[in-house]
Design a protein around this motif. Structure first.
Motif, short mmCIF file in Angstrom:
data_model
loop_
_atom_site.label_atom_id
_atom_site.label_comp_id
_atom_site.label_asym_id
_atom_site.label_seq_id
_atom_site.Cartn_x
_atom_site.Cartn_y
_atom_site.Cartn_z
N GLN A 5 0.86 -1.18 0.00
CA GLN A 5 0.00 0.00 0.00
C GLN A 5 0.89 1.23 0.00
O GLN A 5 1.94 1.24 0.66
N ILE A 6 0.48 2.24 -0.77
CA ILE A 6 1.20 3.51 -0.81
C ILE A 6 0.25 4.60 -0.36
O ILE A 6 -0.80 4.81 -1.00
N PRO A 7 0.59 5.30 0.71
CA PRO A 7 -0.26 6.43 1.11
C PRO A 7 -0.02 7.62 0.18
O PRO A 7 1.13 7.98 -0.08
N LEU A 8 -1.10 8.16 -0.33
CA LEU A 8 -1.04 9.36 -1.17
C LEU A 8 -1.82 10.46 -0.45
O LEU A 8 -2.45 10.21 0.57
N GLU A 9 -1.82 11.63 -1.00
CA GLU A 9 -2.50 12.76 -0.36
C GLU A 9 -4.01 12.52 -0.21
O GLU A 9 -4.60 12.83 0.81
N ASN A 10 -4.64 11.95 -1.25
CA ASN A 10 -6.10 11.79 -1.26
C ASN A 10 -6.59 10.41 -0.83
O ASN A 10 -7.79 10.17 -0.81
N GLY A 11 -5.68 9.50 -0.54
CA GLY A 11 -6.08 8.15 -0.14
C GLY A 11 -4.92 7.19 -0.18
O GLY A 11 -3.79 7.58 -0.47
N CYS A 12 -5.20 5.93 0.07
CA CYS A 12 -4.17 4.89 0.09
C CYS A 12 -4.37 3.99 -1.13
O CYS A 12 -5.46 3.45 -1.34
N ALA A 13 -3.31 3.81 -1.93
CA ALA A 13 -3.39 3.02 -3.15
C ALA A 13 -2.84 1.61 -2.91
O ALA A 13 -1.91 1.42 -2.12
#
Length: 95
Positions: A5-13
């Motif tokens: 999982q990669i945390p991004l600004e708008n959510g977790c991918a």
């Protein structure tokens, strides 16, 4: 297969890596669509009604986030995703 999982600004991918013979097959999935590597086909994604953007020449998830988008489905265009933005920018628009 590697799943991260990669945390991004708008959510977790959700990131999927499948080792092929020479290069990995990479996909990063967001809430409304996905970012794909050169192994996958944008026209197939479009035919299936998916929101997808494609990057090429990548070997890691970090490469995908930095690489420019080279092709998108019409569904991705509707979210404001266009050729030339980074994979990270495309994914942020998919949340």
């Amino acid at each position: 297969m590697l799943i991260e999982q990669i945390p991004l600004e708008n959510g977790c991918a959700l990131c999927l890596r499948f080792e092929m013979q020479k290069y990995p097959l990479l996909v990063i999935r967001a809430e409304k669509g996905f970012l794909m590597c050169g192994y996958l086909n944008v026209s197939a994604a479009e035919t299936l009604g998916d929101t997808a953007a494609k990057v090429k020449g990548v070997q890691s998830f970090e490469d995908m986030l930095k690489a420019p988008v080279v092709e998108v489905t019409k569904f991705a265009e509707e979210l404001g995703i266009e050729v030339g933005i980074t994979g990270r920018e495309a994914l942020e628009k998919m949340f």
